[in-house]
Design an enzyme around this catalytic site. Structure first.
Site, PDB file in Angstrom:
ATOM      1  N   LYS A 178       0.680  -1.159  -0.172  1.00 43.49           N
ATOM      2  CA  LYS A 178      -0.084  -0.268   0.107  1.00 43.49           C
ATOM      3  C   LYS A 178       0.934   1.194  -0.056  1.00 43.49           C
ATOM      4  O   LYS A 178       1.426   1.314   0.941  1.00 43.49           O
ATOM      5  CB  LYS A 178      -0.731  -0.132   0.857  1.00 43.49           C
ATOM      6  CG  LYS A 178      -1.996   1.123   0.961  1.00 43.49           C
ATOM      7  CD  LYS A 178      -2.844   1.380   2.779  1.00 43.49           C
ATOM      8  CE  LYS A 178      -2.322   2.380   3.268  1.00 43.49           C
ATOM      9  NZ  LYS A 178      -1.761   3.696   2.594  1.00 43.49           N
ATOM     10  N   GLY A 231       7.521   4.772   8.296  1.00 47.35           N
ATOM     11  CA  GLY A 231       6.029   6.044   8.148  1.00 47.35           C
ATOM     12  C   GLY A 231       6.158   7.043   9.760  1.00 47.35           C
ATOM     13  O   GLY A 231       6.841   6.929  10.331  1.00 47.35           O
ATOM     14  N   GLU A 253      10.273   1.002  10.130  1.00 41.90           N
ATOM     15  CA  GLU A 253      11.197   2.260  10.121  1.00 41.90           C
ATOM     16  C   GLU A 253      10.129   3.540  10.159  1.00 41.90           C
ATOM     17  O   GLU A 253       9.435   4.357   9.565  1.00 41.90           O
ATOM     18  CB  GLU A 253      11.368   2.434   8.310  1.00 41.90           C
ATOM     19  CG  GLU A 253      12.204   1.833   8.320  1.00 41.90           C
ATOM     20  CD  GLU A 253      13.098   1.458   8.821  1.00 41.90           C
ATOM     21  OE1 GLU A 253      13.991   2.397   9.393  1.00 41.90           O
ATOM     22  OE2 GLU A 253      14.227   0.393   9.226  1.00 41.90           O
ATOM     23  N   CYS A 287      13.072  11.938   6.657  1.00 41.66           N
ATOM     24  CA  CYS A 287      13.209  10.609   7.929  1.00 41.66           C
ATOM     25  C   CYS A 287      14.594  11.801   7.648  1.00 41.66           C
ATOM     26  O   CYS A 287      14.845  11.842   8.771  1.00 41.66           O
ATOM     27  CB  CYS A 287      12.558   9.567   7.324  1.00 41.66           C
ATOM     28  SG  CYS A 287      13.862   8.399   6.533  1.00 41.66           S
ATOM     29  N   GLU A 389       8.805  15.774  16.023  1.00 39.84           N
ATOM     30  CA  GLU A 389       9.378  16.041  15.126  1.00 39.84           C
ATOM     31  C   GLU A 389       8.770  16.843  13.435  1.00 39.84           C
ATOM     32  O   GLU A 389       7.365  17.121  14.052  1.00 39.84           O
ATOM     33  CB  GLU A 389       9.047  14.576  14.149  1.00 39.84           C
ATOM     34  CG  GLU A 389       9.797  14.440  12.328  1.00 39.84           C
ATOM     35  CD  GLU A 389       9.590  12.745  11.330  1.00 39.84           C
ATOM     36  OE1 GLU A 389       7.770  12.464  12.415  1.00 39.84           O
ATOM     37  OE2 GLU A 389      10.378  12.604  10.409  1.00 39.84           O
TER      38      GLU A 389
HETATM   39  P1  NAD Z   1       2.018   7.718   8.046  1.00 43.21           P
HETATM   40  O1  NAD Z   1       2.385   7.300   9.314  1.00 43.21           O
HETATM   41  O2  NAD Z   1       0.786   9.022   8.698  1.00 43.21           O
HETATM   42  O3  NAD Z   1       1.458   6.657   6.703  1.00 43.21           O
HETATM   43  C1  NAD Z   1       2.425   6.515   6.514  1.00 43.21           C
HETATM   44  C2  NAD Z   1       1.923   4.798   5.324  1.00 43.21           C
HETATM   45  O4  NAD Z   1       0.989   3.580   6.535  1.00 43.21           O
HETATM   46  C3  NAD Z   1       1.083   5.473   4.609  1.00 43.21           C
HETATM   47  O5  NAD Z   1       0.929   4.671   3.807  1.00 43.21           O
HETATM   48  C4  NAD Z   1      -0.672   5.438   5.430  1.00 43.21           C
HETATM   49  O6  NAD Z   1      -1.739   5.566   4.814  1.00 43.21           O
HETATM   50  C5  NAD Z   1      -0.364   4.010   6.445  1.00 43.21           C
HETATM   51  N1  NAD Z   1      -1.153   4.081   7.703  1.00 43.21           N
HETATM   52  C6  NAD Z   1      -1.025   5.347   8.018  1.00 43.21           C
HETATM   53  N2  NAD Z   1      -1.480   4.574   9.358  1.00 43.21           N
HETATM   54  C7  NAD Z   1      -1.761   3.513   9.612  1.00 43.21           C
HETATM   55  C8  NAD Z   1      -2.302   2.191  10.317  1.00 43.21           C
HETATM   56  N3  NAD Z   1      -3.023   2.552  11.187  1.00 43.21           N
HETATM   57  N4  NAD Z   1      -2.416   1.245   9.730  1.00 43.21           N
HETATM   58  C9  NAD Z   1      -1.823   0.918   8.541  1.00 43.21           C
HETATM   59  N5  NAD Z   1      -1.232   1.673   7.802  1.00 43.21           N
HETATM   60  C10 NAD Z   1      -1.476   2.860   7.761  1.00 43.21           C
HETATM   61  O7  NAD Z   1       3.196   8.973   7.544  1.00 43.21           O
HETATM   62  P2  NAD Z   1       3.511  10.123   6.937  1.00 43.21           P
HETATM   63  O8  NAD Z   1       3.277  11.195   6.902  1.00 43.21           O
HETATM   64  O9  NAD Z   1       3.210   9.159   4.778  1.00 43.21           O
HETATM   65  O10 NAD Z   1       4.921   9.780   6.370  1.00 43.21           O
HETATM   66  C11 NAD Z   1       5.852  10.619   7.217  1.00 43.21           C
HETATM   67  C12 NAD Z   1       6.551  10.018   7.997  1.00 43.21           C
HETATM   68  O11 NAD Z   1       7.283   9.121   7.938  1.00 43.21           O
HETATM   69  C13 NAD Z   1       7.585  11.037   9.271  1.00 43.21           C
HETATM   70  O12 NAD Z   1       7.422  10.884  10.539  1.00 43.21           O
HETATM   71  C14 NAD Z   1       8.435  10.326   9.174  1.00 43.21           C
HETATM   72  O13 NAD Z   1       9.890  10.629   9.580  1.00 43.21           O
HETATM   73  C15 NAD Z   1       8.675   8.744   8.507  1.00 43.21           C
HETATM   74  N6  NAD Z   1       9.665   8.226   7.430  1.00 43.21           N
HETATM   75  C16 NAD Z   1      10.564   7.463   8.249  1.00 43.21           C
HETATM   76  C17 NAD Z   1      11.261   6.422   7.342  1.00 43.21           C
HETATM   77  C18 NAD Z   1      12.659   6.479   8.108  1.00 43.21           C
HETATM   78  O14 NAD Z   1      13.590   5.262   6.915  1.00 43.21           O
HETATM   79  N7  NAD Z   1      12.892   5.914   9.610  1.00 43.21           N
HETATM   80  C19 NAD Z   1      11.568   7.428   5.642  1.00 43.21           C
HETATM   81  C20 NAD Z   1      10.798   7.953   5.573  1.00 43.21           C
HETATM   82  C21 NAD Z   1       9.148   8.916   6.312  1.00 43.21           C
END
Ligand code: NAD
Length: 485
Positions: A178, A231, A253, A287, A389
């Protein structure tokens, strides 16, 4: 592969493009214009169930397909990504708001690199054996897990999506993936590439939709054996709470609040160039960007003046223009969040040294979500601005007197994703690297990535390591077979 605008995306299930079973769609907005330019499926449990059925059917075939064949298919996918670079980059820019030049130069080439890397990786993947002298021999049998879930965020849409899918497929698994509902189009285009590359139907299924809708349906499905998630820490917590009682394998991650530690004896020019990049690349929405810049007191004023002068020169504007260094913030929701964070910094007593305002470009981007690169000083390590963050073009400056104080400041958050250390003193650099609580530490550089190395955060930035053999191992079940001699 041309898509018609407005886009009307479909899920990719069992090798077919099909709409959501509910018939419901979500608007997709171009953040550079603020205009709805497409619709994506609002998928739920029934769509995921259909994908799992398709994956289950083909798993016995894919898991026993010789690695040479998997290598060829994944390599072909990499070639097709390269051939479609222009279209993929444009789709990513329209979805995400990032500059088109950045997408062409970094994101899309890295997506094909992911497939190439894991295609060749699986050809060299070996398992261990342990000899008990004249008593027995043990060998480790690593088998694909079965059906796995890969869930990715919006900030590096295709790069992070493929970073999960490629090792999962290489190791012989079937995948339910997804992409973020905020940036779905490159994943949709990828489904067409998978078809063209000859990946058997059902091996990779792409479900579009929200986290609570489609995401949780993947995470909670009993036949999905592992979840690789990138995420926010908040969503990671939720996913862990659903997966833990079902004993699923989990790689998370998550977020970061990364320190850039700058000592007075660094190579000034290189440090300045890279610290501007690590602060504001991709609108600060990587990130691994450094959001807390820690500077040795003796050079703090010099750093401040130089950093502000260079920050003010960064052009914010239409992501399609080659001279735009910063494009749009990914969504209205995130744009408003960043503005709230800047207000909070002011309320906490922070001084805005530059930026802090909305940018209103003329022409087609007049309704887009643009924010000036922002530098703030005067805040202590424990305030909200230095703890939470922001994930935007906002950095804080703090000064330190000693190496010990630099480490205290660097480690003063719940996160531990990435850090940079700037010094010409190799012993100091290594001492600091060993004590910074961070999954990756860059010394005198930033964002140099070798895909062979384990990658991942410490503390609330994640668990499990991705990258290199770690990723291939994650997507396999290890069994020990003991043979008495
Ligand atoms: P997010 O957590 O809102 O969403 C990420 C993904 O997870 C999306 O596809 C979303 O639809 C899905 N999702 C959200 N809630 C969910 C749930 N309850 N169950 C299953 N799936 C769910 O994050 P975002 O706003 O898309 O991305 C930004 C975040 O990602 C920032 O915190 C950033 O630091 C982090 N990030 C981390 C890394 C890493 O390698 N550590 C890399 C890139 C981004």
């Amino acid at each position: 592969m041309n898509l018609e605008v407005p886009y009307h995306l479909e899920n990719f299930i069992g090798g077919n493009l099909i709409g959501p079973l509910s018939g419901n769609f979500i608007d997709n907005v171009n953040p550079a214009t603020g205009q709805v330019y497409g619709q994506i499926p609002d998928s739920h449990k029934k769509d995921v169930d259909a994908a799992v059925i398709a994956a289950k059917k083909i798993f016995p075939v894919w898991s026993t397909t010789p690695v040479e064949e998997r290598f060829k298919t994944l390599n072909r996918i990499a070639e097709l990504i390269d051939e479609n670079l222009e279209e993929l980059a444009l789709a990513e820019t329209n979805d995400n708001g990032k500059p088109l030049w950045l997408s062409k130069k970094v994101d899309i080439p890295r997506a094909s690199a992911n497939f190439r890397f894991f295609a060749t990786g699986i050809m060299h993947f070996a398992t261990e054996s342990h000899n008990m002298e004249d008593k027995a021999v043990n060998y480790t049998l690593r088998q694909p897990l079965g059906i796995v879930g890969c869930i990715s965020p919006w900030n590096l849409p295709l790069y992070l999506f493929t970073w999960k899918i490629a090792p999962a497929l290489a190791a012989g698994n079937c995948v339910i993936a997804k992409p973020s509902e905020v940036t779905p189009v490159t994943a949709f285009l990828l489904s067409k590439i998978f078809k063209e590359a000859g990946l058997p139907a059902g091996v990779l299924n792409i479900i579009h939709g929200t986290g609570p809708g489609a995401g949780e349906a993947i995470v909670s499905h009993p036949d999905v054996k592992a979840i690789s998630f990138t995420g926010s820490t908040r969503a990671g917590e939720r996913i862990a709470s659903i997966s833990a009682p079902k004993f699923k394998k989990l790689s998370l991650e998550l977020g970061g609040k990364n320190p850039a530690i700058i000592f007075a004896d660094c190579d000034w020019e290189k440090m300045m160039t890279e610290t501007i990049r690590s602060s504001f690349s991709n609108q600060g929405e990587i990130c691994l960007c450094g959001s807390r810049v820690l500077v040795e007191e003796s050079v703090y004023e010099k750093f401040k003046a130089d950093f502000i002068e260079r920050t003010k020169k960064l052009k914010v504007g239409d992501p399609l223009e080659p001279e735009s260094k910063q494009g749009a913030i990914v969504s209205k929701l995130h744009f408003e969040k960043i503005l709230r964070c800047i207000d909070t910094a002011k309320l906490e007593g922070g001084k805005i040294l530059c930026g802090g305002h909305i940018v209103k470009p003329e022409g087609r981007c007049a309704g887009g979500y643009f924010i000036e690169p922002t530098v703030i000083e005067g805040l202590g390590p424990n305030c909200q601005t230095n703890q939470e963050e922001i994930f935007g073009p906002v950095v804080t400056l703090q000064s330190f007197k000693t190496e010990e104080e630099a480490l205290q400041l660097a480690n003063a958050t719940q996160y531990g994703l990435a850090a940079t250390v700037w010094t010409q003193d190799i012993s100091k650099a290594n001492r600091v690297a060993a004590k910074v609580e961070s999954g990756i530490i860059w010394i005198n550089c930033w964002l140099l990535r070798d895909l062979r190395t384990p990658f991942g955060g410490m503390k609330n930035s994640g668990v499990g390591r991705e990258g290199g053999w770690e990723a291939l191992r994650f997507f396999t079940e290890a069994k020990n077979v003991c043979i008495q001699l």
